[in-house]
Design an enzyme around this catalytic site. Sequence first.
Site, short mmCIF file in Angstrom:
data_model
loop_
_atom_site.label_atom_id
_atom_site.label_comp_id
_atom_site.label_asym_id
_atom_site.label_seq_id
_atom_site.Cartn_x
_atom_site.Cartn_y
_atom_site.Cartn_z
N ASP A 70 42.82 44.38 45.14
CA ASP A 70 43.53 44.02 43.92
C ASP A 70 44.96 44.56 43.91
O ASP A 70 45.24 45.61 44.48
CB ASP A 70 42.77 44.54 42.70
CG ASP A 70 43.21 43.86 41.42
OD1 ASP A 70 43.69 42.70 41.49
OD2 ASP A 70 43.09 44.46 40.35
N HIS A 127 50.36 37.67 47.53
CA HIS A 127 49.12 37.24 48.21
C HIS A 127 49.34 37.16 49.73
O HIS A 127 48.46 37.49 50.51
CB HIS A 127 48.65 35.90 47.67
CG HIS A 127 48.20 35.97 46.24
ND1 HIS A 127 47.34 36.92 45.78
CD2 HIS A 127 48.52 35.20 45.15
CE1 HIS A 127 47.12 36.74 44.48
NE2 HIS A 127 47.83 35.71 44.07
N GLU A 158 35.84 33.70 38.56
CA GLU A 158 36.76 33.65 37.41
C GLU A 158 38.19 33.33 37.84
O GLU A 158 38.99 32.82 37.05
CB GLU A 158 36.73 34.98 36.66
CG GLU A 158 35.43 35.25 35.91
CD GLU A 158 34.25 35.60 36.82
OE1 GLU A 158 34.48 36.11 37.94
OE2 GLU A 158 33.09 35.35 36.41
N ARG A 160 42.86 30.73 37.02
CA ARG A 160 44.30 31.08 37.08
C ARG A 160 45.14 29.80 37.09
O ARG A 160 44.62 28.71 37.31
CB ARG A 160 44.56 31.90 38.34
CG ARG A 160 43.94 33.28 38.24
CD ARG A 160 44.47 34.20 39.31
NE ARG A 160 43.88 35.52 39.17
CZ ARG A 160 44.26 36.58 39.83
NH1 ARG A 160 45.25 36.50 40.70
NH2 ARG A 160 43.67 37.75 39.65
N LEU A 215 31.28 44.03 64.24
CA LEU A 215 31.57 44.20 62.80
C LEU A 215 31.11 42.94 62.08
O LEU A 215 31.43 41.83 62.51
CB LEU A 215 33.07 44.42 62.57
CG LEU A 215 33.54 44.38 61.11
CD1 LEU A 215 32.97 45.57 60.32
CD2 LEU A 215 35.08 44.40 61.03
#
Length: 252
Positions: free
Chosen positions: A18, A35, A65, A69, A129
């Site tokens: 975030d 971003h 959610e 945006r 991984l």
Amino acid sequence: MSPAASPPVPRHLAVIMDGNGRWAERRRRPRVIGHRAGARAVNVCIDFCLERGIGALTLFAFSSENWGRPEEEVGALMKLFLNALDREVEELHRRQVRVRFIGDRARFSADIRARMDAAEALTAGNTRLHLVIAASYGGRQDIAFAARALATEVAAGRLRPEDIDEAALGAHVALADLPPPDLFIRTGGDHRISNFLLWQLAYTELWFTDVLWPDLDATLLQRALDDFARRERRFGLTSAQVAGGAIEDSPA
Ligand code: IPE
Ligand code: IPE
Ligand code: MG
């Protein structure tokens, strides 16, 4: 079965990435620039996990959610996502990373869905991984889908309602095949879960930092790991029980 004791490094790290928007706004740049910078930080985090031998990394990239945006931001994020899939997957495969996506895939465009499927198929055999990208993901939605799967089993006569317990529901939520996250990290300064892995985080150690996601570096991640190593995980038991070996060392 008793829960597993804390390993020296987390077996599974879950991250809320975030602060991209604020990172850009502080530079008086459009949010999309944040971003883009955030996408670079993803590589910092993956490199760190590979170096430290962390077996699984789940990154929250886009929540259920976040579809709400502004259209322009959602569009820019989709473009970035598509580009990242085109650019990064080969290299991840070369580094023996298994890539997987959780969330409601049906909401993505066909070209993104096709790339997700291809990335999963290409890397399915990798074991170094386990990288999970939570995209169009919501913890409540995850639990609701699991409940629906169980209801379908009951309706088909394959399961009795009285057999529904934590293990049965837990087997149907996302990531049921991985150990639950040992450590959760959220950047960006807010102290909340924001509908991330609600079921899976029940006993996860939570770690928050004000650092914005695009500013992430290995030193910060190491600080989180050092804090994690100092914590006593009790899983509802007492300290004395933990000291007496009531919690297993083996993976949960
Ligand atoms: C996280 O950064 C990325 C996504 C949610 C897609 P934000 O875009 O939420 O950045 P802030 O929180 O507004 O700074
Ligand atoms: C959580 O961040 C979701 C992701 C990082 C993908 P948000 O920015 O959407 O969370 P809130 O709105 O601050 O709770
Ligand atoms: Mg945010």
